[in-house]
Design a protein around this motif. Structure first.
Motif: not given
Length: 328
Positions: A256-260, A46-49
């Motif tokens: 689904y989340a984005l991190f740095a 899911g997060v990849d898509i």
């Protein structure tokens, strides 16, 4: 001499201001080279898509390539560690789900990264309740029926997870403890391999979002038996919730989340967060990539993601304790 002292004092006073000005504009020109987004799970999840769709739009917006790389394994520890060790410049990002940040800390004695200190929250992209799933040939159509069948089964039912500490692992272990069932845990290296095994009959039970399970449900290879939340799914409105079925403690949502990497300059974090939010909020994007997959749009910034993590950690800790799962 006085003039020299005056110049020195003036220079010292101006230094912080200059530094602040430099910092506030540090996102200018970003990105000036390709950005790499690490997904700690196999392709097709899911997060990849979703992140690949976001990356395609960022390509256009930034005029730079945004490369999505899959580095699966060890319940997302491998991929997450790659990002934790990357330079804090915004050019290496992590796209992942709750597990990496909230539950791994309770399931593993030794984690190569610090879930509290290794990452800077960037964007809370989407959220969705998980769905309890069964192989199409399983003679059950609800959670209550599953408990009844499992209680009298001659051999244990096997459920698949996407790694130790993942939501399927915690949810089914909690069900196992509460209802004294005989269930066998079979871990896979991601949600896609787990659902493939479920569809093929290698295991009888699984867990997944409408996003990743939808195609297999439509094909008649697996079936939903309960939504692990308090409200029914818009995609599967006829499927009752765990709360309706009398199991209010069985709750599992995925975000689904984005991190740095920690230490990434705030202006860069804010730029990425804002640009990603703009993409997610575009009606055409939402209708094409989120709604059909049963994903709820959030498009939250760093503060909202940080708050979600703190809330999730408390819920996960309670589930881990209730299920009696010990760190390995």
């Amino acid at each position: 001499m006085c003039r020299v002292k005056t110049l020195i004092v003036t220079a010292l006073c101006m230094a912080p201001c200059l530094a602040m000005g430099q910092n506030s504009s540090s996102a200018d020109g970003f990105p000036s080279k390709p950005v790499h987004v690490i997904v700690p799970f196999p392709p097709g999840g899911g997060v990849d898509i979703v992140v690949r769709a976001v990356a395609a739009e960022l390509d256009k917006k930034w005029g730079q390539r945004v490369v999505v790389e899959n580095k699966p394994g060890a319940a997302s520890l491998i991929g997450a560690d790659v990002v934790a060790r990357a330079p804090a410049d915004g050019y290496t990002l992590l796209a992942t789900i709750n597990q990496t940040i909230t539950s791994n800390r309770f399931l593993f004695k030794n984690i190569p990264y610090d879930p509290e200190k290794s990452f800077a929250p960037v964007s809370l992209m989407t959220r969705s309740d998980q769905i309890l799933l069964a192989n199409a040939n399983m003679p059950v159509s609800s959670l209550k029926e599953l408990v009844t069948k499992a209680s009298s089964a001659k051999s244990p039912f096997a459920y698949g997870s996407f790694g130790n500490g993942s939501q399927p692992h915690l949810l089914y272990e909690l069900l196992k403890v509460e209802k004294k069932l005989d269930l066998t845990h079979v871990p896979y290296k991601g949600v896609v391999p787990a659902l493939t095994a479920l569809a093929g009959g290698e295991i009888q039970l699984g867990l997944g979002s409408a996003n990743v399970a939808g195609a297999l449900i439509k094909a008649g290879k697996i079936k939903p038996i309960a939504v692990a939340g308090e409200k029914r799914s818009e995609v599967y409105p006829d499927v009752p919730t765990t709360t309706e079925e009398g199991f209010p403690g069985l709750q599992a949502s995925v975000w689904y989340a984005l991190f740095a990497p920690a230490g990434t300059p705030a202006p860069i974090v804010d730029k990425i967060s804002t640009d990603v939010a703009d993409i997610l909020k575009a009606p055409a994007f939402t209708e094409k990539h989120l709604t059909p997959r049963g994903l709820d749009l959030v498009a939250g910034g760093p503060e909202e993601l940080a708050a979600e993590i703190q809330k999730d950690v408390k819920l996960t800790e309670a589930m881990v304790r209730a299920a009696g799962v010990k760190p390995e």
